[in-house]
Design a protein around this motif. Structure first.
Motif, PDB file in Angstrom:
ATOM      1  N   UNK A  59      25.980  11.986  25.107  1.00  0.00           N
ATOM      2  CA  UNK A  59      24.843  11.595  24.283  1.00  0.00           C
ATOM      3  C   UNK A  59      23.943  12.786  24.001  1.00  0.00           C
ATOM      4  N   UNK A  60      23.722  13.623  25.013  1.00  0.00           N
ATOM      5  CA  UNK A  60      22.861  14.780  24.806  1.00  0.00           C
ATOM      6  C   UNK A  60      23.469  15.737  23.792  1.00  0.00           C
ATOM      7  N   UNK A  61      24.758  16.034  23.933  1.00  0.00           N
ATOM      8  CA  UNK A  61      25.401  16.965  22.999  1.00  0.00           C
ATOM      9  C   UNK A  61      25.321  16.424  21.581  1.00  0.00           C
ATOM     10  N   UNK A  92      34.463  16.419  19.675  1.00  0.00           N
ATOM     11  CA  UNK A  92      33.003  16.402  19.668  1.00  0.00           C
ATOM     12  C   UNK A  92      32.455  17.746  19.222  1.00  0.00           C
ATOM     13  N   UNK A  93      33.031  18.830  19.735  1.00  0.00           N
ATOM     14  CA  UNK A  93      32.583  20.173  19.344  1.00  0.00           C
ATOM     15  C   UNK A  93      32.794  20.398  17.846  1.00  0.00           C
ATOM     16  N   UNK A  94      33.921  19.939  17.328  1.00  0.00           N
ATOM     17  CA  UNK A  94      34.182  20.109  15.895  1.00  0.00           C
ATOM     18  C   UNK A  94      33.191  19.291  15.066  1.00  0.00           C
ATOM     19  N   UNK A  95      32.865  18.073  15.551  1.00  0.00           N
ATOM     20  CA  UNK A  95      31.862  17.260  14.864  1.00  0.00           C
ATOM     21  C   UNK A  95      30.518  17.970  14.810  1.00  0.00           C
ATOM     22  N   UNK A  98      30.868  23.421  15.813  1.00  0.00           N
ATOM     23  CA  UNK A  98      31.189  24.602  16.605  1.00  0.00           C
ATOM     24  C   UNK A  98      32.577  25.114  16.189  1.00  0.00           C
ATOM     25  N   UNK A  99      32.671  26.383  15.924  1.00  0.00           N
ATOM     26  CA  UNK A  99      33.941  26.960  15.476  1.00  0.00           C
ATOM     27  C   UNK A  99      34.555  27.910  16.495  1.00  0.00           C
ATOM     28  N   UNK A 100      33.738  28.480  17.372  1.00  0.00           N
ATOM     29  CA  UNK A 100      34.235  29.400  18.394  1.00  0.00           C
ATOM     30  C   UNK A 100      33.882  28.813  19.762  1.00  0.00           C
ATOM     31  N   UNK A 101      34.882  28.306  20.468  1.00  0.00           N
ATOM     32  CA  UNK A 101      34.589  27.625  21.727  1.00  0.00           C
ATOM     33  C   UNK A 101      35.697  27.848  22.753  1.00  0.00           C
ATOM     34  N   UNK A 102      35.333  27.551  23.991  1.00  0.00           N
ATOM     35  CA  UNK A 102      36.210  27.751  25.150  1.00  0.00           C
ATOM     36  C   UNK A 102      36.125  26.509  26.025  1.00  0.00           C
TER      37      UNK A 102
END
Length: 253
Positions: A59-61, A92-95, A98-102
């Motif tokens: 929820x926070x993200x 979730x990151x793509x939503x 975020x394009x550069x992630x680990x």
């Protein structure tokens, strides 16, 4: 670098401290209504609950305005399968754009009492054994490596494990019991709860059915007075390098 964490019994806080950066407790960010996070690198260090993120973390993200060139997430669990957790997190990151992630995971003591024996867990797992993995993760983050440790799982929505979290989370604290002969009304359970789910009524803990199931209240009780149905034994766990006061500062609402 900013490192955001959520911890119930100290594992994620220990990892966050090892990884470094400016540390922020997600429950305290929520409490303070701090949703704007900006840095060149922003990371999350959190446990795996029911094959995905804790509800308050997800929820926070979703609600946060996170500006970063590089984002990482380290998931800790007890060694069992995390099923589609990394797929869910990557989506979730793509939503969020975020394009550069680990995305990586690390095995630590699992505090889920109905499935894990704390005596055995503490015997075979310790922080010193994690040093090579943590060093590698730190190097990867420093070099801004793009990585996902798990292959994406297609159609994960159809897996029986998916959404088990939401189906049961609002009822699970009904499985908690209080040993009235042991409880001294100290209120530590109230202080370590990250969602304010516990209040003392006539010095006895009362649960209000929006539990995150972090089991912080159970493990941090100094009298071992809180129990959950089907726990293997009454042994408890707090990360040996994290103090109770640190957990309180991280979670108290």
């Amino acid at each position: 670098m900013k490192t955001l964490y959520f911890t119930g019994t100290g594992n994620s806080l220990y990892l966050a401290k090892q990884i470094g950066g400016e540390l922020f407790s997600i429950p305290q960010l929520i409490k303070d209504k701090t949703y704007n996070i900006e840095d060149d690198v922003v990371g999350f260090v959190v446990p795996c609950y029911y094959y995905t993120l804790p509800r308050l973390v997800e929820k926070y993200i979703r609600q946060a305005n996170i500006k970063a060139d590089y984002v990482f997430l380290i998931l800790n669990n007890g060694g069992g399968g995390i099923v589609a957790a990394m797929t869910i997190i990557e989506n979730l990151f793509k939503e969020k754009g975020f394009t550069h992630y680990y995305l990586n995971k690390i095995v630590m003591v699992d505090n889920f009492l109905p499935c894990y024996d704390m005596i055995y867990e503490k015997k075979v797992k310790n922080n010193q054994l994690l040093e090579p993995e943590i060093t590698k993760i730190k190097e990867d983050i420093h070099n801004k490596l793009e990585f996902n440790i798990d292959e994406p799982i297609k159609d994960y929505h159809n897996l029986p494990e998916y959404n088990l979290n939401e189906l049961h989370m609002d009822q699970i604290d009904e499985d908690y019991t209080i040993d009235l002969d042991s409880c001294n009304g100290c209120g530590i359970c109230v202080k370590v709860c990250p969602v304010g789910n516990i209040k003392l009524e006539n010095t006895i803990p009362n649960f209000f059915h929006y539990c995150e199931w972090c089991m912080s209240c159970i493990h941090n009780c100094p009298k071992r007075a809180i129990h959950i149905k089907n726990e293997i034994n009454d042994e408890r766990f707090i990360n040996s390098d994290i103090s109770l006061n640190e957990i309180i500062r991280s979670n108290e609402q």
